[in-house]
Design an enzyme around this catalytic site. Structure first.
Site: not given
Ligand code: AGP
Length: 618
Positions: A2, A27, A75, A101-102, A491, A495, A498, A514, A613
């Site tokens: 948000c 956001r 969001w 936001n919250g 990672e 990527k 997401e 395993h 984000k």
């Molecule tokens: C990254 O591609 C993500 N969208 C997400 O996992 C992000 O890294 C996570 O929410 C942590 O965010 P930050 O580094 O701003 O704390």
């Protein structure tokens, strides 16, 4: 998660709000809306979906006039994305509008009370309850002696009843020159202009208008007019107000000629790695130096253990940090998901330092971990990208990434910058313990070579795209590696997941046998990170097991490795570096691979479904 913006000035509010919301859209983009004060009324426009698919059309067909207003990009937490649940929300009298936001945790109890008092609700959100609560207090205050600060006082009354987190902005038709803002747990800043002022979730929204900002603290309540702003604090007698200068320009958060922010940010990495290294490499002392750790050499030497807490991509960086610090400094490191660290009551020995990693500096889980460690009397350090963010301000010391604004929801350049900073930190800690000057010099030189090597990697973009398109229709992927590159496999899979919505699993290449190897077949490609490091022979043996089950292999290998061509369908070559720095280089082709698969599948890579984000709720 948000984004909120408020404007009070002489310009037409709605274009300022709309532009600010576009800059905050990363956001959250489930819906968006604005409320603008007109002639004794508040005009609300709001719509489900992304700004340019909903709100922008709505405002075009039904313009709103006025020079004071608030806006929101959502969001969803409470209630599904729909027009009714979009912000702003009005109170019962329809004089007061609120963006938030919250999460208001006790919204249901408050709602029941308000329902009994005859309030009617039009959405299923917690924010509408908050708007009604503020309205209720405003009506009470107004029936007494009406003052110019009645709205501020009503917001304070309401917030005293609220359990939860908020960054919010409120306007009222009866106080047409005022916006009231408040924060607890969710970020909020004041932007100071000339004859105009702003409220925003983050500086991106307002950097085109002003470079001067005040970062509000928890429990601050701000009253903002065209000419001034006042801040009070609900918890203490006086609020701490400090004016800060932003360190970036509006152009830094523009897409330029790139099709997506993510691609722009991937291509920025030679420069962002340079920025992370700038002024920190001390060749003479064969070490790294930092300005903001706020710990003496003696204190750093007395650290017995480091716990690194982070979330998502930053958690993957933490895993690499564990390998780096344990190898260079022989210091025991434990990596925790920030949300687990907070609540599982893990024992922390005396000289344990918590290190949190966060691009945004606002992630609620990570912030909670930092606060928990501090509450338990431990020093808490942070590696953060966003200057002035809550984690940056609340940590005892830390290191900025200097990666510049990261707008793409999928973190790329901040990840590689975190790895760069962690490498420097590991050298710094190592030189206080057992790392030889010679080995430290070797690491520092390899770090300094990284920007050019990333540039060389980026030149393979077209080839990586060709390979990505070839596999773009696969429904499942594995990402495998060992040692330093195991976290990079995790990672790489994140990527891809997401931004392309393909099911992908990151796994240890050794652990596969395993159990998960049962999933391998000719339709399940594996991205195998197999650089020529100390694990090479063992990783190659693991690769052979996948090969034997007919799994197609895309290898990320070291340049000059011809053997790999015989066992992999496709190969992407990495420049040679020292083993601990392979993750910095190996991250780049995986980012491009995910990007090109997602675009080939027609996905919106900068705004992937269901994501935001910065996740500012726990
Ligand atoms: C990254 O591609 C993500 N969208 C997400 O996992 C992000 O890294 C996570 O929410 C942590 O965010 P930050 O580094 O701003 O704390």
């Amino acid at each position: 998660m948000c984004g909120i913006i408020g404007y009070v000035g002489k310009k037409a509010a709605s274009p300022v709000l709309l532009e600010g919301l576009r800059r905050l859209e990363y956001r959250g983009y489930d819906s968006s809306g604005v409320a603008v004060l007109g002639n004794s009324t508040v005009e609300v426009r709001k719509k489900k979906g992304k700004i340019d698919e909903g709100l922008a059309h709505e405002i075009q067909s039904r313009p709103v006039n006025g020079d004071v207003g608030i806006g929101h990009t959502r969001w969803a937490t409470h209630g599904p994305p729909c027009d009714e649940n979009s912000h702003p929300h009005l109170d019962q009298s329809e004089k007061i509008a609120v963006v938030h936001n919250g999460v208001i945790e006790n919204f249901d109890v408050l709602k029941q009370r308000l329902l009994k008092a005859g309030h009617q609700f039009h959405s299923t959100t917690d924010t509408e309850v908050l708007a009604h609560l503020i309205g209720e207090h405003y009506a009470k205050r107004r029936s007494g002696k009406s003052e110019s600060n009645t709205l501020t006082l009503a917001v304070c009354d309401a917030l005293r009843e609220v359990i939860g987190t908020y960054g919010l902005a409120v306007i009222c038709t009866e106080q047409p020159d005022v916006i009231v803002g408040a924060r607890r747990g969710s970020p909020l800043i004041i932007g100071i202009g000339d004859g105009e002022n702003f409220l925003a979730s983050d500086a991106n929204a307002i950097v085109a208008h002003t470079q001067r900002v005040v970062y509000l603290n928890d429990y601050d309540v701000a009253t903002v007019t065209r000419a001034r702003f006042d801040v009070m604090n609900l918890g203490t007698d006086t609020a701490k107000v400090q004016i800060s200068q932003l360190e970036f320009q509006a152009e830094d958060s523009q897409r330029g000629d790139f099709e997506h922010f993510m691609l722009k940010e991937i291509f920025e990495q030679p420069r962002t790695v340079e920025n992370a290294l700038r002024g920190r490499v001390d060749h003479e002392g064969a070490t790294a130096r930092f300005g903001g750790l706020n710990m003496s050499s003696a204190e750093l030497r007395s650290i017995e253990r480091i716990v690194i807490a982070a979330s998502g991509t930053s958690w993957h960086a933490a895993l690499v940090g564990e390998y780096l610090i344990e190898e260079f400094a022989h210091l025991p490191v434990e990596v925790e998901f920030a949300h687990e660290f907070c609540y599982r009551n893990a024992p922390l020995q005396r000289d344990t330092v918590l290190l949190v990693l966060s691009q945004s500096g606002e992630t609620a889980d990570t912030l909670a971990a930092l606060r928990e460690a501090k509450r338990r009397g431990h020093r808490a350090l942070a590696i953060v990208n966003v200057v002035g963010s809550t984690i940056a301000r609340e940590s005892d010391g830390g290191i900025y990434m200097h990666a510049g604004p990261e707008i793409g929801v999928a973190s790329t350049k901040a990840f590689v910058s975190t790895l760069t900073v962690l490498s420097l930190l590991a050298v710094h800690l190592g030189r206080m313990r057992m790392l030889s000057a010679g080995r430290a010099q070797e690491i520092l030189k390899a770090l300094e070579a990284a920007p050019k090597q990333i540039e060389a990697l980026l030149k393979q973009n077209e080839e990586i795209k060709r390979i990505a398109v070839k596999y773009a229709q696969a429904e499942d992927f594995f990402f495998l590696s060992r040692g330093y590159n195991f976290p990079i496999a995790l990672e790489g899979a994140l990527k891809l997941k997401e931004i392309s919505y393909i099911h992908a699993e990151g796994y240890s290449a050794a652990e596969m046998k395993h159990g998960p190897i049962a999933l391998i077949d000719s339709k399940t490609p594996t991205v195998f990170l197999v650089p020529q490091d100390s694990m090479y022979d063992k990783t190659m043996a693991n690769l052979a097991m996948i090969r034997a089950r007919k799994g197609p292999i895309i290898a990320i290998a070291t340049e000059g490795d011809e053997q790999i061509r015989k066992v992999a369908e496709d190969v992407i070559y990495l420049p040679k570096t020292i083993e601990p720095l392979n993750p910095i280089l190996a991250s780049v082709p995986l980012q491009l691979f995910a990007y090109h698969i997602a675009t080939a599948r027609g996905c919106d890579v900068d705004k992937p479904r269901n994501l935001a984000k910065s996740v500012t709720v726990e």
